[in-house]
Scaffold this motif. Structure first.
Motif, PDB file in Angstrom:
ATOM      1  N   TYR A 235       0.822  -1.215   0.000  1.00 42.35           N
ATOM      2  CA  TYR A 235       0.000   0.000   0.000  1.00 42.35           C
ATOM      3  C   TYR A 235       0.850   1.257   0.000  1.00 42.35           C
ATOM      4  CZ  TYR A 235       0.957   0.716   4.980  1.00 42.35           C
ATOM      5  OH  TYR A 235       1.577   0.939   6.187  1.00 42.35           O
ATOM      6  N   LEU A 236       2.093   1.152   0.484  1.00 41.97           N
ATOM      7  CA  LEU A 236       2.964   2.324   0.546  1.00 41.97           C
ATOM      8  C   LEU A 236       3.349   2.837  -0.842  1.00 41.97           C
ATOM      9  CD1 LEU A 236       5.339   1.206   3.445  1.00 41.97           C
ATOM     10  CD2 LEU A 236       3.777   3.157   3.499  1.00 41.97           C
ATOM     11  N   ASP A 237       3.204   2.000  -1.842  1.00 39.16           N
ATOM     12  CA  ASP A 237       3.636   2.385  -3.182  1.00 39.16           C
ATOM     13  C   ASP A 237       2.845   3.561  -3.735  1.00 39.16           C
ATOM     14  OD1 ASP A 237       5.399   1.715  -5.475  1.00 39.16           O
ATOM     15  OD2 ASP A 237       3.500   1.341  -6.511  1.00 39.16           O
ATOM     16  N   ASN A 238       1.548   3.610  -3.423  1.00 33.35           N
ATOM     17  CA  ASN A 238       0.731   4.694  -3.966  1.00 33.35           C
ATOM     18  C   ASN A 238      -0.228   5.290  -2.946  1.00 33.35           C
ATOM     19  OD1 ASN A 238      -0.868   2.389  -3.859  1.00 33.35           O
ATOM     20  ND2 ASN A 238      -2.112   2.966  -5.624  1.00 33.35           N
ATOM     21  N   GLY A 239       0.054   5.068  -1.653  1.00 34.03           N
ATOM     22  CA  GLY A 239      -0.816   5.638  -0.627  1.00 34.03           C
ATOM     23  C   GLY A 239      -2.222   5.084  -0.688  1.00 34.03           C
ATOM     24  N   SER A 240      -2.328   3.790  -0.951  1.00 34.98           N
ATOM     25  CA  SER A 240      -3.647   3.177  -1.155  1.00 34.98           C
ATOM     26  C   SER A 240      -4.382   2.983   0.162  1.00 34.98           C
ATOM     27  CB  SER A 240      -3.489   1.833  -1.857  1.00 34.98           C
ATOM     28  OG  SER A 240      -3.026   0.854  -0.958  1.00 34.98           O
ATOM     29  N   TRP A 241      -5.648   2.621   0.051  1.00 33.30           N
ATOM     30  CA  TRP A 241      -6.507   2.414   1.215  1.00 33.30           C
ATOM     31  C   TRP A 241      -6.476   0.974   1.723  1.00 33.30           C
ATOM     32  CZ3 TRP A 241     -11.224   5.389  -1.237  1.00 33.30           C
ATOM     33  CH2 TRP A 241     -10.907   6.752  -1.283  1.00 33.30           C
ATOM     34  N   ASN A 242      -5.637   0.133   1.119  1.00 36.13           N
ATOM     35  CA  ASN A 242      -5.504  -1.245   1.617  1.00 36.13           C
ATOM     36  C   ASN A 242      -5.270  -1.270   3.108  1.00 36.13           C
ATOM     37  OD1 ASN A 242      -4.982  -1.305  -1.258  1.00 36.13           O
ATOM     38  ND2 ASN A 242      -4.239  -3.389  -1.000  1.00 36.13           N
ATOM     39  N   LYS A 243      -4.354  -0.425   3.580  1.00 45.68           N
ATOM     40  CA  LYS A 243      -3.975  -0.433   4.991  1.00 45.68           C
ATOM     41  C   LYS A 243      -5.180  -0.209   5.892  1.00 45.68           C
ATOM     42  CE  LYS A 243      -0.769   1.676   8.310  1.00 45.68           C
ATOM     43  NZ  LYS A 243      -1.688   2.171   9.350  1.00 45.68           N
ATOM     44  N   ARG A 244      -6.076   0.684   5.489  1.00 48.87           N
ATOM     45  CA  ARG A 244      -7.250   0.990   6.305  1.00 48.87           C
ATOM     46  C   ARG A 244      -8.165  -0.231   6.421  1.00 48.87           C
ATOM     47  NH1 ARG A 244      -8.536   7.184   4.058  1.00 48.87           N
ATOM     48  NH2 ARG A 244      -6.469   7.990   4.615  1.00 48.87           N
ATOM     49  N   LEU A 245      -8.154  -1.047   5.389  1.00 49.00           N
ATOM     50  CA  LEU A 245      -9.009  -2.227   5.372  1.00 49.00           C
ATOM     51  C   LEU A 245      -8.391  -3.435   6.077  1.00 49.00           C
ATOM     52  CD1 LEU A 245     -10.255  -1.837   1.722  1.00 49.00           C
ATOM     53  CD2 LEU A 245     -11.760  -1.938   3.720  1.00 49.00           C
ATOM     54  N   HIS A 246      -7.084  -3.431   6.262  1.00 49.21           N
ATOM     55  CA  HIS A 246      -6.417  -4.605   6.834  1.00 49.21           C
ATOM     56  C   HIS A 246      -7.068  -5.117   8.117  1.00 49.21           C
ATOM     57  CE1 HIS A 246      -2.312  -3.913   4.610  1.00 49.21           C
ATOM     58  NE2 HIS A 246      -3.262  -4.351   3.818  1.00 49.21           N
ATOM     59  N   ASP A 373       0.444   8.905   2.204  1.00 52.28           N
ATOM     60  CA  ASP A 373       1.856   9.265   2.045  1.00 52.28           C
ATOM     61  C   ASP A 373       2.282  10.301   3.082  1.00 52.28           C
ATOM     62  OD1 ASP A 373       2.261   7.513  -0.025  1.00 52.28           O
ATOM     63  OD2 ASP A 373       2.028   9.008  -1.614  1.00 52.28           O
ATOM     64  N   ALA A 374       1.410  11.256   3.374  1.00 50.17           N
ATOM     65  CA  ALA A 374       1.742  12.278   4.374  1.00 50.17           C
ATOM     66  C   ALA A 374       1.853  11.680   5.775  1.00 50.17           C
ATOM     67  CB  ALA A 374       0.689  13.385   4.352  1.00 50.17           C
ATOM     68  N   GLN A 375       0.990  10.710   6.087  1.00 50.97           N
ATOM     69  CA  GLN A 375       1.051  10.063   7.397  1.00 50.97           C
ATOM     70  C   GLN A 375       2.364   9.308   7.590  1.00 50.97           C
ATOM     71  OE1 GLN A 375      -2.607   7.815   7.015  1.00 50.97           O
ATOM     72  NE2 GLN A 375      -3.670   9.132   8.479  1.00 50.97           N
ATOM     73  N   PHE A 376       2.962   8.868   6.497  1.00 48.31           N
ATOM     74  CA  PHE A 376       4.206   8.109   6.561  1.00 48.31           C
ATOM     75  C   PHE A 376       5.396   8.922   6.064  1.00 48.31           C
ATOM     76  CE2 PHE A 376       1.107   4.895   7.149  1.00 48.31           C
ATOM     77  CZ  PHE A 376       1.738   3.888   7.856  1.00 48.31           C
ATOM     78  N   SER A 377       5.338  10.224   6.241  1.00 46.32           N
ATOM     79  CA  SER A 377       6.418  11.116   5.830  1.00 46.32           C
ATOM     80  C   SER A 377       6.912  11.945   7.002  1.00 46.32           C
ATOM     81  CB  SER A 377       5.936  12.060   4.720  1.00 46.32           C
ATOM     82  OG  SER A 377       6.877  13.100   4.502  1.00 46.32           O
ATOM     83  N   ALA A 378       8.130  11.658   7.458  1.00 45.78           N
ATOM     84  CA  ALA A 378       8.714  12.487   8.514  1.00 45.78           C
ATOM     85  C   ALA A 378       8.956  13.901   7.997  1.00 45.78           C
ATOM     86  CB  ALA A 378      10.019  11.871   9.000  1.00 45.78           C
ATOM     87  N   TYR A 379       9.205  14.042   6.710  1.00 42.25           N
ATOM     88  CA  TYR A 379       9.436  15.361   6.112  1.00 42.25           C
ATOM     89  C   TYR A 379       8.185  16.229   6.255  1.00 42.25           C
ATOM     90  CZ  TYR A 379      13.269  12.772   3.936  1.00 42.25           C
ATOM     91  OH  TYR A 379      14.377  11.993   3.723  1.00 42.25           O
ATOM     92  N   PHE A 380       7.063  15.715   5.812  1.00 48.29           N
ATOM     93  CA  PHE A 380       5.820  16.483   5.885  1.00 48.29           C
ATOM     94  C   PHE A 380       5.428  16.766   7.322  1.00 48.29           C
ATOM     95  CE2 PHE A 380       1.234  16.787   6.349  1.00 48.29           C
ATOM     96  CZ  PHE A 380       0.906  17.749   5.400  1.00 48.29           C
ATOM     97  N   GLN A 381       5.481  15.755   8.181  1.00 44.46           N
ATOM     98  CA  GLN A 381       5.024  15.929   9.561  1.00 44.46           C
ATOM     99  C   GLN A 381       5.860  16.957  10.306  1.00 44.46           C
ATOM    100  OE1 GLN A 381       2.251  14.762  10.655  1.00 44.46           O
ATOM    101  NE2 GLN A 381       1.780  13.365   8.969  1.00 44.46           N
ATOM    102  N   VAL A 382       7.174  16.926  10.120  1.00 49.63           N
ATOM    103  CA  VAL A 382       8.042  17.887  10.803  1.00 49.63           C
ATOM    104  C   VAL A 382       7.823  19.294  10.239  1.00 49.63           C
ATOM    105  CG1 VAL A 382      10.455  18.590  11.129  1.00 49.63           C
ATOM    106  CG2 VAL A 382       9.773  16.213  11.518  1.00 49.63           C
ATOM    107  N   ALA A 383       7.775  19.408   8.929  1.00 53.08           N
ATOM    108  CA  ALA A 383       7.561  20.730   8.326  1.00 53.08           C
ATOM    109  C   ALA A 383       6.237  21.333   8.790  1.00 53.08           C
ATOM    110  CB  ALA A 383       7.600  20.614   6.806  1.00 53.08           C
ATOM    111  N   HIS A 384       5.179  20.513   8.794  1.00 58.77           N
ATOM    112  CA  HIS A 384       3.877  21.021   9.227  1.00 58.77           C
ATOM    113  C   HIS A 384       3.919  21.461  10.686  1.00 58.77           C
ATOM    114  CE1 HIS A 384      -0.259  20.840  10.758  1.00 58.77           C
ATOM    115  NE2 HIS A 384      -0.591  21.264   9.560  1.00 58.77           N
ATOM    116  N   SER A 385       4.555  20.694  11.539  1.00 59.42           N
ATOM    117  CA  SER A 385       4.589  21.020  12.972  1.00 59.42           C
ATOM    118  C   SER A 385       5.444  22.247  13.242  1.00 59.42           C
ATOM    119  CB  SER A 385       5.111  19.817  13.765  1.00 59.42           C
ATOM    120  OG  SER A 385       4.244  18.724  13.632  1.00 59.42           O
ATOM    121  N   LEU A 386       6.521  22.418  12.505  1.00 59.13           N
ATOM    122  CA  LEU A 386       7.339  23.616  12.669  1.00 59.13           C
ATOM    123  C   LEU A 386       6.576  24.866  12.256  1.00 59.13           C
ATOM    124  CD1 LEU A 386      10.796  22.355  11.354  1.00 59.13           C
ATOM    125  CD2 LEU A 386      10.292  23.103  13.690  1.00 59.13           C
TER     126      LEU A 386
END
Length: 485
Positions: A235-246, A373-386
């Motif tokens: 699911y990480l390949d394209n930010g799919s919803w598979n993970k939500r269904l697992h 993808d944003a949930q699994f991005s340290a780049y996005f999460q840190v930038a947003h929090s800063l």
């Protein structure tokens, strides 16, 4: 994969049920039998004050993250629509035995579909509780299975007591967490999601406690679950919803496996420890320890180390989010709004294992365009929090996926791996908020719940739900579910 026997001197009340005529000291510990026996022989007398309080905490959190998906997860409507269509028009609100999906009105789903939907919605925001040693979310499968089976039994005239429900949740968590601990993070390198592969066994244990199944039936259900456990990390390949269904798939299939086992269908024996069994198939971890898996069952509750999530993102980003949010707050107090121009560079350090999931500087992590993808991005999460701070229960980050200032800042972030770091550590902060070493206080638990629940239920009903969960010992399951509809 090496399977070691570990400590053989465990005392858990289940050893008397272990087979003695077909094992020798060199044989693996009969882990499947012992784990099944743990579920089959669980007693409410095993409940401790710590378990009772922890169940209330995780239950309230579970309700909040499910209804939060109604407001914030774009996958909710398509998932609800598809499962409603799959169930077909013959099942209605008037049908006997139908069960509740939270915040969806009167009961109208068969229990396997209600369990699927509650678990899928509960995982849709990646905001559900976590267990660090197993790198998984145990509550979303455990509580979904318990609430659905409890409602089904109550509809049939045999409502479980509040203590039965508390026990079933505890046993389900314990089963899932212990299996996850042995799978280890290594299972992810094989492409499997521990939340669902371990979660189906925990869901079966939950149902077993409430239905008072015997050890043999639980073993057979476990054996059948070995052919249903799944959850691809692709699911990480394209930010799919598979993970939500697992976790939804895990709960649905748990009900199927129990029904088959109760009807006499024979499942695989020794599904956990067998030469082609669960651990052999699902993890390359060389340190699987069957003795540790079953040691102290019913006396030592490993799942009490589970933690709630203050932020709706991968747990591996949480310590970074908190630190960046603190920096934002300090800077904002002294000089007002924070901008990318004020920041020259940001360097993050994390374990090599965490780097694979949240730190790899691929385009979809450095500049995510979807929520997964944003949930699994340290780049996005840190930038947003800063730039915007970090608040408990805040879902606003994902409304800013196209924010140019965030993407400007993510280009200034670099990430290095540090082999001395483990679990969810970040830079100088070893434990993220919510771990037992850095606890998420009760007021924060309620703050998160209210932030997610009030938009759906309104403030008055949300507070009634808090009161019902706080008084769980005196709460009737159908009355609680009435509040949650």
């Amino acid at each position: 994969m090496a399977q070691t026997n570990g400590t053989n001197g465990h005392t858990n009340g289940n050893t008397a049920h272990a087979p003695t005529n077909d094992t020798s000291p060199s044989d693996p510990i009969p882990a499947t039998h012992l784990l099944a026996s743990f579920a089959a022989h669980a007693q409410t007398s095993q409940l401790t004050p710590a378990l009772r309080e922890k169940v209330k905490e995780v239950l309230l959190d579970f309700i909040g993250v499910i209804v939060g998906a109604i407001t914030h997860a774009e996958s909710t409507t398509p998932i609800l629509t598809s499962i409603t269509a799959l169930q077909g028009p013959t099942v209605t609100k008037a049908s006997p035995g139908v069960c509740t999906v939270l915040a969806q009105g009167e009961p109208r789903f068969l229990k396997q579909y209600a369990g699927l939907l509650n678990a899928a919605l509960g995982h849709s925001l990646d905001f559900d509780d976590t267990y660090a040693p197993g790198t998984l979310h145990a509550g979303v499968t455990s509580i979904s299975a318990v609430l659905t089976e409890a409602e089904s039994l109550a509809n049939a005239g045999s409502p479980p007591s509040a203590d039965d429900i508390t026990l079933a949740i505890s046993v389900a968590y314990e089963t899932t967490c212990r299996l996850g601990r042995e799978l280890g993070y290594e299972a992810y390198s094989r492409g499997f999601h521990n939340t669902s592969t371990a979660g189906i066994f925990g869901s079966i244990a939950a149902v077993a406690v409430l239905r008072h199944l015997d050890t043999r039936t639980v073993e057979m259900a476990f054996g059948l679950a070995g052919s249903k456990a799944a959850g691809s990390m692709q699911y990480l390949d394209n930010g799919s919803w598979n993970k939500r269904l697992h976790p939804g798939f895990a709960v649905h299939d748990a009900f199927m496996c129990v029904a088959l086992a109760e009807a006499g269908v024979i499942g695989a024996s020794r599904i956990l420890e067998g030469k082609s069994g669960f651990f052999k198939a699902y993890t390359p971890n060389e340190s699987v320890d069957l003795g540790r898996l079953v040691q102290g069952l019913g006396e030592e509750w490993e799942w009490l180390g589970s933690s709630l999530k203050p932020y709706p993102a991968c747990r591996m980003t949480h310590a970074f989010i908190e630190s960046a949010g603190d920096m934002h707050d300090k800077r904002a107090k002294s000089s007002g709004q924070v901008s990318p121009e004020q920041i020259e560079s940001v360097e993050l350090r994390m374990s090599p294992a965490n780097f694979i999931l949240v730190g790899d500087p691929t385009p979809n992590k450095r500049h995510p365009t979807n929520v997964i993808d944003a949930q699994f991005s340290a780049y996005f999460q840190v930038a947003h929090s800063l730039l915007y701070g970090a608040k408990t229960g805040d879902m606003s980050a994902y409304s800013r996926l196209e924010d140019a200032t965030i993407h400007q800042l993510t280009d200034k972030i670099s990430i290095k791996t540090d082999k001395s770091m483990s679990a969810f550590g970040a830079n100088e902060q070893q434990f993220p908020l919510g771990e037992t070493q850095h606890p998420f206080t009760r007021d924060k638990v309620q703050q998160k719940f209210m932030a997610l629940a009030v938009p759906v239920y309104g403030e008055e009903r949300a507070r009634q739900i808090v009161q019902a969960v706080d008084g769980l010992e005196k709460t009737d399951i159908l009355q609680l579910l009435q509040l949650l509809r």
